[in-house]
Design an enzyme around this catalytic site. Sequence first.
Site, short mmCIF file in Angstrom:
data_model
loop_
_atom_site.label_atom_id
_atom_site.label_comp_id
_atom_site.label_asym_id
_atom_site.label_seq_id
_atom_site.Cartn_x
_atom_site.Cartn_y
_atom_site.Cartn_z
N HIS A 75 8.37 -5.62 32.95
CA HIS A 75 7.87 -6.88 32.40
C HIS A 75 8.59 -8.08 32.99
O HIS A 75 9.78 -8.02 33.28
CB HIS A 75 8.01 -6.88 30.87
CG HIS A 75 7.03 -5.97 30.21
ND1 HIS A 75 7.27 -5.35 29.00
CD2 HIS A 75 5.81 -5.52 30.61
CE1 HIS A 75 6.23 -4.60 28.69
NE2 HIS A 75 5.34 -4.68 29.65
N CYS A 76 7.84 -9.17 33.13
CA CYS A 76 8.37 -10.39 33.73
C CYS A 76 8.65 -11.38 32.59
O CYS A 76 8.01 -11.36 31.55
CB CYS A 76 7.33 -10.96 34.69
SG CYS A 76 7.83 -12.50 35.46
N HIS B 289 -1.98 -5.61 34.97
CA HIS B 289 -0.67 -5.38 34.36
C HIS B 289 -0.29 -3.89 34.46
O HIS B 289 0.80 -3.53 34.90
CB HIS B 289 -0.72 -5.83 32.89
CG HIS B 289 0.56 -5.67 32.14
ND1 HIS B 289 1.45 -6.69 31.98
CD2 HIS B 289 1.10 -4.61 31.49
CE1 HIS B 289 2.49 -6.28 31.26
NE2 HIS B 289 2.29 -5.00 30.95
N GLU B 290 -1.22 -3.03 34.05
CA GLU B 290 -0.92 -1.59 34.06
C GLU B 290 -0.78 -1.06 35.49
O GLU B 290 0.07 -0.21 35.75
CB GLU B 290 -1.99 -0.80 33.28
CG GLU B 290 -2.12 -1.18 31.80
CD GLU B 290 -0.81 -1.12 31.01
OE1 GLU B 290 0.10 -0.36 31.39
OE2 GLU B 290 -0.68 -1.87 30.01
N HIS C 221 2.65 -1.70 36.58
CA HIS C 221 3.60 -0.70 36.08
C HIS C 221 3.58 0.56 36.95
O HIS C 221 4.63 1.15 37.23
CB HIS C 221 3.27 -0.31 34.64
CG HIS C 221 3.74 -1.32 33.62
ND1 HIS C 221 4.95 -1.97 33.72
CD2 HIS C 221 3.16 -1.76 32.47
CE1 HIS C 221 5.09 -2.78 32.68
NE2 HIS C 221 4.02 -2.69 31.91
#
Lengths: 187, 448
Positions: free
Chosen positions: A141-142, A131-132, A135
């Site tokens: 965000h999804c 996730h990070e 970014h």
Amino acid sequence: MQNSIIICPIGSVNIEILKYLGECLTNQCGFEYRISSAMGNPDYAYNESRSQYNSKTILKHLIENRSYNTFRLIGVTDVDIYVPILKYVFGLAQLEGQCAIISLYRLRPCFYDQPPNFNILLGRAEKTIIHEIGHTFGLTHCRKRSCVMYSSSRIEDTDFKEPCFCPTCNELFKWHLTAVNKVNTGR
Amino acid sequence: MRTKPHILVVDDEVAIRESLKDWLLEDGYEVGLADSGENAVAMAKEKAWDVVLLDLKMPGMDGLATLKHLIKINPETEILMMTAYATVDTAIKAMKEGAFDYLVKPFDPDEIEILIKKIVAHRELVLENLLLRRQLAKKNEFDEIIGKSAVMQKIFELISLVAPTDSSVLITGESGTGKELIAKAVHANSNRCYGPFIAVNCGALPDSLIESELFGYEKGAFTGADHTRKGRFELADKGSIFLDEIGDISLKTQIDLLRVLQEKEFSRLGGQKLINTDVRVLAATNRDLQRAIVENKFREDLYYRLNVITIHVPPLRERLEDIPLLVDAFINKYCLEMNKKPVKISSIALKTLMNYDWPGNVRELENVIERALVIGRQNKILRADLPFAPNKLEIEDLPKSLKLMEKKHIEIILDANSWNISRAARDLEIDRQTLYNKIEKYKIEKTR
């Protein structure tokens, strides 16, 4: 600069976890990885009134200490981290930047009064680091709950999602990666 | 709302601003930062922000004062107050001043995410609602009242004048003149246009039912009242009630009605509780109420309550010049309903309509056009499609000379066949060349 991600333990972190995360980044995103020597406990970021560590301060420290040709530098810590406006965070990244940090503190089942479970911790850490990393490549965000880029406000969100990008985020990720590579190779 | 809502973060602490910015950027929002109330006001003047996250305690212009300025600049911006535990009371005060909600710092990541999503969804609904209301208000203006005659123009002028007031309006006119449309136009152009418009046909309700219909009833008020029901006056709260055929209500109902108009409160049938109502009354009648007063059939005090302003709708026979316009409107309306291509009307058929005295007024005309479109087989409404026997005037109108009669007849058949020479010749039982010769001879030209 090669597509090699540096995983940097901040304070004491189990090496098995770091290796596992490195393998995940290779399998899911196709990156090489290297585990760097550990940085000391982030006492400089400790907030006594909150008994937590300011993730933004740790991130700044990472940025300041990265080498000039770093592709991506991801700090992994076992301390509880926060940003000033929020009670806690699981991780923090520079959007379209090179550095990010994740915390294992709230990923452990025992934090939620559940019996220790190493596999659950690994699964949660894998999703958090991807996730990070997303970014740092400019992904936001999804809306799909199963996508790894779905915002994890609670641990249940992390548990629900898959450790991979949804097809749309995957396309975006590949597009951003190509753009980054072009810049890095000067083409 | 734009696909990416624009959020302004106002806080004097840089760490708070920056961490919120990071969080919101990760969520895909466009973020602006202001370090003081003064700067936030300046930024709000430059750009319309969808959401403002506003700190309550700031040096200089504090959160409450900033909130008031921001609402004044753009009432559609949703404002979320941020506060420490110690200032929750002030945050509640801010909500009374128009803030959407408040968050106690530091937030749970869950709280802010849910709240912002809620605001975005709420704003989408508000904006959609506003858009629909604007469309509805536009649709309801005077669209449905058709007329270019001087008398109708005066009515439009009068509606524009009286609609914004809260005065009662009495609409008089024969049956079928469109009194309800006038009432709807008054409502649609009033400040109550976003409230309900409730119509009651008093003439259609027996005396035993009208009271429960107007004022509602409590459970058990009478046999069969197995649940509490709101009456029309309650349903029309903040809007307008249209009492059609007001001249037909009984003296008892007149007294009840008078009390509502005077006291602005009533109780449901079988109930004790007084219910307040904020309703504008629009009434209509085709009766001569002044005569009814003389005959003791209508209360004079109620008459004066209802009759603050009178709008008299003239019968159709007094505005014959509006008939072509009305005919066109009804043709368009019913062709659309019947999924037909809009047709025209022959000049002879239109003349017939203009010569009729229309005792049933616009409603009768509408029915005649609808019927003609149902039974008509041509792409034009013909004299034969109208349900009138040729009247004396029409017969007198016929030419006496045989030659002129022939010319007239050929004109009718050509019209009926939309000037299709082959079909017209077939109907006339002559060959095409003969028809061409006769058109030439009589100098017949295409009409509308």
